[in-house]
Design a protein around this motif. Structure first.
Motif, PDB file in Angstrom:
ATOM      1  N   GLY A 178      -0.906   6.418  -0.599  1.00 54.56           N
ATOM      2  CA  GLY A 178      -1.295   5.990  -1.936  1.00 54.56           C
ATOM      3  C   GLY A 178      -1.560   4.509  -2.066  1.00 54.56           C
ATOM      4  N   SER A 179      -0.938   3.689  -1.238  1.00 53.51           N
ATOM      5  CA  SER A 179      -1.045   2.236  -1.364  1.00 53.51           C
ATOM      6  C   SER A 179      -2.284   1.709  -0.642  1.00 53.51           C
ATOM      7  CB  SER A 179       0.209   1.573  -0.777  1.00 53.51           C
ATOM      8  OG  SER A 179       0.006   0.193  -0.562  1.00 53.51           O
ATOM      9  N   ALA A 180      -3.117   0.959  -1.377  1.00 50.07           N
ATOM     10  CA  ALA A 180      -4.313   0.366  -0.766  1.00 50.07           C
ATOM     11  C   ALA A 180      -3.930  -0.632   0.316  1.00 50.07           C
ATOM     12  CB  ALA A 180      -5.172  -0.301  -1.832  1.00 50.07           C
ATOM     13  N   SER A 181      -2.861  -1.406   0.097  1.00 51.95           N
ATOM     14  CA  SER A 181      -2.445  -2.381   1.107  1.00 51.95           C
ATOM     15  C   SER A 181      -1.927  -1.696   2.361  1.00 51.95           C
ATOM     16  CB  SER A 181      -1.378  -3.326   0.534  1.00 51.95           C
ATOM     17  OG  SER A 181      -0.206  -2.607   0.171  1.00 51.95           O
ATOM     18  N   ALA A 182      -1.268  -0.549   2.189  1.00 49.73           N
ATOM     19  CA  ALA A 182      -0.793   0.205   3.354  1.00 49.73           C
ATOM     20  C   ALA A 182      -1.962   0.763   4.142  1.00 49.73           C
ATOM     21  CB  ALA A 182       0.129   1.335   2.900  1.00 49.73           C
ATOM     22  N   ARG A 183      -2.966   1.282   3.453  1.00 48.62           N
ATOM     23  CA  ARG A 183      -4.165   1.784   4.139  1.00 48.62           C
ATOM     24  C   ARG A 183      -4.875   0.652   4.878  1.00 48.62           C
ATOM     25  NH1 ARG A 183      -4.884   4.535  -0.923  1.00 48.62           N
ATOM     26  NH2 ARG A 183      -6.584   3.105  -1.485  1.00 48.62           N
ATOM     27  N   ARG A 184      -4.956  -0.503   4.231  1.00 48.37           N
ATOM     28  CA  ARG A 184      -5.605  -1.659   4.856  1.00 48.37           C
ATOM     29  C   ARG A 184      -4.872  -2.077   6.125  1.00 48.37           C
ATOM     30  NH1 ARG A 184      -5.365  -6.394   0.983  1.00 48.37           N
ATOM     31  NH2 ARG A 184      -3.226  -6.394   1.729  1.00 48.37           N
ATOM     32  N   SER A 185      -3.562  -2.128   6.053  1.00 49.23           N
ATOM     33  CA  SER A 185      -2.771  -2.516   7.222  1.00 49.23           C
ATOM     34  C   SER A 185      -2.959  -1.525   8.366  1.00 49.23           C
ATOM     35  CB  SER A 185      -1.291  -2.603   6.848  1.00 49.23           C
ATOM     36  OG  SER A 185      -0.499  -2.995   7.952  1.00 49.23           O
ATOM     37  N   LEU A 186      -3.004  -0.237   8.027  1.00 48.95           N
ATOM     38  CA  LEU A 186      -3.104   0.804   9.048  1.00 48.95           C
ATOM     39  C   LEU A 186      -4.454   0.792   9.742  1.00 48.95           C
ATOM     40  CD1 LEU A 186      -1.560   3.268  10.291  1.00 48.95           C
ATOM     41  CD2 LEU A 186      -2.772   4.673   8.610  1.00 48.95           C
ATOM     42  N   VAL A 187      -5.547   0.698   8.974  1.00 45.93           N
ATOM     43  CA  VAL A 187      -6.868   0.884   9.587  1.00 45.93           C
ATOM     44  C   VAL A 187      -7.669  -0.406   9.750  1.00 45.93           C
ATOM     45  CG1 VAL A 187      -7.019   3.260   8.776  1.00 45.93           C
ATOM     46  CG2 VAL A 187      -8.027   1.450   7.398  1.00 45.93           C
ATOM     47  N   LEU A 188      -7.414  -1.446   8.937  1.00 45.01           N
ATOM     48  CA  LEU A 188      -8.176  -2.686   9.037  1.00 45.01           C
ATOM     49  C   LEU A 188      -7.407  -3.815   9.714  1.00 45.01           C
ATOM     50  CD1 LEU A 188     -10.083  -2.776   5.617  1.00 45.01           C
ATOM     51  CD2 LEU A 188     -10.932  -2.123   7.880  1.00 45.01           C
ATOM     52  N   ARG A 189      -6.155  -3.555  10.078  1.00 41.91           N
ATOM     53  CA  ARG A 189      -5.405  -4.478  10.925  1.00 41.91           C
ATOM     54  C   ARG A 189      -4.941  -3.794  12.203  1.00 41.91           C
ATOM     55  NH1 ARG A 189      -0.746  -7.739   8.138  1.00 41.91           N
ATOM     56  NH2 ARG A 189      -0.883  -8.753  10.187  1.00 41.91           N
ATOM     57  N   ALA A 190      -5.158  -2.473  12.278  1.00 40.71           N
ATOM     58  CA  ALA A 190      -4.717  -1.695  13.441  1.00 40.71           C
ATOM     59  C   ALA A 190      -3.244  -1.979  13.736  1.00 40.71           C
ATOM     60  CB  ALA A 190      -5.586  -1.987  14.661  1.00 40.71           C
ATOM     61  N   ALA A 191      -2.441  -2.006  12.675  1.00 40.34           N
ATOM     62  CA  ALA A 191      -1.019  -2.314  12.833  1.00 40.34           C
ATOM     63  C   ALA A 191      -0.297  -1.200  13.586  1.00 40.34           C
ATOM     64  CB  ALA A 191      -0.373  -2.509  11.464  1.00 40.34           C
ATOM     65  N   VAL A 235       2.812   0.598  13.515  1.00 40.18           N
ATOM     66  CA  VAL A 235       3.778   0.770  12.434  1.00 40.18           C
ATOM     67  C   VAL A 235       5.043   1.449  12.951  1.00 40.18           C
ATOM     68  CG1 VAL A 235       4.141   1.734  10.134  1.00 40.18           C
ATOM     69  CG2 VAL A 235       1.848   0.954  10.807  1.00 40.18           C
ATOM     70  N   LYS A 236       6.168   0.767  12.814  1.00 40.69           N
ATOM     71  CA  LYS A 236       7.449   1.352  13.202  1.00 40.69           C
ATOM     72  C   LYS A 236       7.969   2.253  12.087  1.00 40.69           C
ATOM     73  CE  LYS A 236       8.681  -2.344  16.404  1.00 40.69           C
ATOM     74  NZ  LYS A 236       9.687  -3.363  16.802  1.00 40.69           N
ATOM     75  N   ALA A 237       9.015   2.997  12.401  1.00 43.40           N
ATOM     76  CA  ALA A 237       9.457   4.077  11.522  1.00 43.40           C
ATOM     77  C   ALA A 237       9.833   3.605  10.121  1.00 43.40           C
ATOM     78  CB  ALA A 237      10.628   4.818  12.166  1.00 43.40           C
ATOM     79  N   GLU A 238      10.648   2.545  10.021  1.00 38.82           N
ATOM     80  CA  GLU A 238      11.097   2.098   8.701  1.00 38.82           C
ATOM     81  C   GLU A 238       9.916   1.653   7.841  1.00 38.82           C
ATOM     82  OE1 GLU A 238      12.259   1.043  11.556  1.00 38.82           O
ATOM     83  OE2 GLU A 238      14.397   1.569  11.640  1.00 38.82           O
ATOM     84  N   GLU A 239       8.962   0.951   8.470  1.00 40.45           N
ATOM     85  CA  GLU A 239       7.773   0.526   7.735  1.00 40.45           C
ATOM     86  C   GLU A 239       6.909   1.720   7.360  1.00 40.45           C
ATOM     87  OE1 GLU A 239       4.059  -2.670   8.126  1.00 40.45           O
ATOM     88  OE2 GLU A 239       5.317  -2.222   9.874  1.00 40.45           O
ATOM     89  N   ALA A 240       6.850   2.729   8.235  1.00 43.53           N
ATOM     90  CA  ALA A 240       6.065   3.930   7.932  1.00 43.53           C
ATOM     91  C   ALA A 240       6.610   4.641   6.702  1.00 43.53           C
ATOM     92  CB  ALA A 240       6.062   4.869   9.132  1.00 43.53           C
ATOM     93  N   VAL A 241       7.934   4.608   6.526  1.00 39.05           N
ATOM     94  CA  VAL A 241       8.541   5.188   5.318  1.00 39.05           C
ATOM     95  C   VAL A 241       8.112   4.389   4.093  1.00 39.05           C
ATOM     96  CG1 VAL A 241      10.705   5.674   4.123  1.00 39.05           C
ATOM     97  CG2 VAL A 241      10.505   6.155   6.567  1.00 39.05           C
ATOM     98  N   GLU A 242       8.198   3.058   4.184  1.00 41.54           N
ATOM     99  CA  GLU A 242       7.811   2.200   3.061  1.00 41.54           C
ATOM    100  C   GLU A 242       6.339   2.377   2.690  1.00 41.54           C
ATOM    101  OE1 GLU A 242       8.743  -1.755   4.248  1.00 41.54           O
ATOM    102  OE2 GLU A 242      10.911  -1.414   4.304  1.00 41.54           O
ATOM    103  N   MET A 243       5.495   2.605   3.701  1.00 42.57           N
ATOM    104  CA  MET A 243       4.056   2.755   3.460  1.00 42.57           C
ATOM    105  C   MET A 243       3.696   4.146   2.967  1.00 42.57           C
ATOM    106  SD  MET A 243       2.736   0.737   6.888  1.00 42.57           S
ATOM    107  CE  MET A 243       0.973   1.006   6.651  1.00 42.57           C
ATOM    108  N   GLY A 244       4.651   5.091   3.033  1.00 37.57           N
ATOM    109  CA  GLY A 244       4.385   6.455   2.578  1.00 37.57           C
ATOM    110  C   GLY A 244       3.720   7.326   3.617  1.00 37.57           C
ATOM    111  N   ILE A 245       3.724   6.880   4.887  1.00 38.31           N
ATOM    112  CA  ILE A 245       3.129   7.700   5.942  1.00 38.31           C
ATOM    113  C   ILE A 245       4.089   8.805   6.362  1.00 38.31           C
ATOM    114  CG2 ILE A 245       2.117   7.691   8.261  1.00 38.31           C
ATOM    115  CD1 ILE A 245       1.541   4.708   7.869  1.00 38.31           C
ATOM    116  N   VAL A 246       5.365   8.481   6.423  1.00 41.07           N
ATOM    117  CA  VAL A 246       6.383   9.471   6.770  1.00 41.07           C
ATOM    118  C   VAL A 246       7.413   9.541   5.651  1.00 41.07           C
ATOM    119  CG1 VAL A 246       6.041   9.011   9.229  1.00 41.07           C
ATOM    120  CG2 VAL A 246       7.943   7.940   8.040  1.00 41.07           C
TER     121      VAL A 246
END
Length: 245
Positions: free
Chosen positions: A161-174, A176-187
């Motif tokens: 849901g978060s635009a900044s999370a999507r940006r980090s994932l696909v436009l920074r190729a971050a 992402v470790k587990a705790e951050e993945a929870v914060e970003m809503g991926i897991v």
């Protein structure tokens, strides 16, 4: 390849193989997963739940580029390699469709790295648990110089849901470790070890199985949540009414 095991209402899909395999998605593995999902669908009853696990250090390291290179080398054609990659992108679309239409809740346990199409495989499930000890999530396309398939982008937009999370994932190729993945809503949740992540997923499966929902209704409501993705996959919604009113 993969196996499917039935324990009561729980269906366990396991990606098998050693660490060298990395569960890279090639036509053979894609076909194996689709066959297992078809078998799971045929065995579905009210209260069925599917969990996906993976052996080794990888959940899935994405498309099998070594296979693509081998096709190109065999034919002596770079274009043949490109065509094979495009073919795998199209074949993998069937797996995403299968998960969207599967008549039961689905849970993935990411106990190892999930990259590119491997991450899309995990995100195609309804719920994801992840281990913090040895896994990252990584959309590598920007780093390797390839664009995202349209249905990858639609799934990411639908699930994160978060635009900044999507940006980090696909436009920074971050990575992402587990705790951050929870914060970003991926897991949904992260755990110190792979064993704890599996145990948590199994508890969730038990809770969902107790609901004994109508699988067809569940699948149709799931599809309705993701209209853009379903449109790209060619999936249409069907109305389901109670058998007794």
């Amino acid at each position: 390849m993969c196996t499917l095991e039935k324990r009561g209402n729980l269906l366990i899909l396991t990606l098998t193989g050693d660490n060298k395999d990395e569960h890279r998605l090639n036509p053979a593995l894609i076909s194996s997963i689709r066959s297992a999902l078809a078998e799971a669908k045929s065995q579905a009853v009210a209260g069925s739940v599917l969990i996906t696990l993976a052996q080794g250090r990888f959940f899935s390291n994405g498309f099998d580029l070594r296979h693509v290179q081998a096709v190109g080398a065999k034919s002596g054609s770079i274009q043949a390699a490109k065509n094979e990659l495009l073919r795998m992108v199209d074949l993998f679309k069937g797996i995403v469709s299968d998960f969207l239409t599967l008549p039961m809740p689905t849970v993935a346990t990411v106990g190892g790295h999930a990259a590119a199409a491997g991450l899309i495989l995990a995100m195609s499930h309804d719920y994801v648990t992840m281990t913090a000890s040895r896994s990252v999530m990584y959309m590598s396309e920007l780093d390797i110089g390839v664009t995202l398939p349209d249905y990858f982008t639609a799934l990411i937009r639908s699930k994160i849901g978060s635009a900044s999370a999507r940006r980090s994932l696909v436009l920074r190729a971050a990575k992402v470790k587990a705790e951050e993945a929870v914060e970003m809503g991926i897991v949904d949740s992260a755990y110190p070890s792979p064993e704890e992540a599996v145990e948590a997923a199994m508890r969730l499966c038990d809770e969902l199985a107790k609901k004994r929902w109508d699988g067809k209704v569940y699948a149709e409501i799931r599809k309705a949540l993701y209209p853009e993705l379903c449109g790209l996959l060619g999936l249409k919604n069907e109305k389901v009414l109670p058998s007794k009113l």
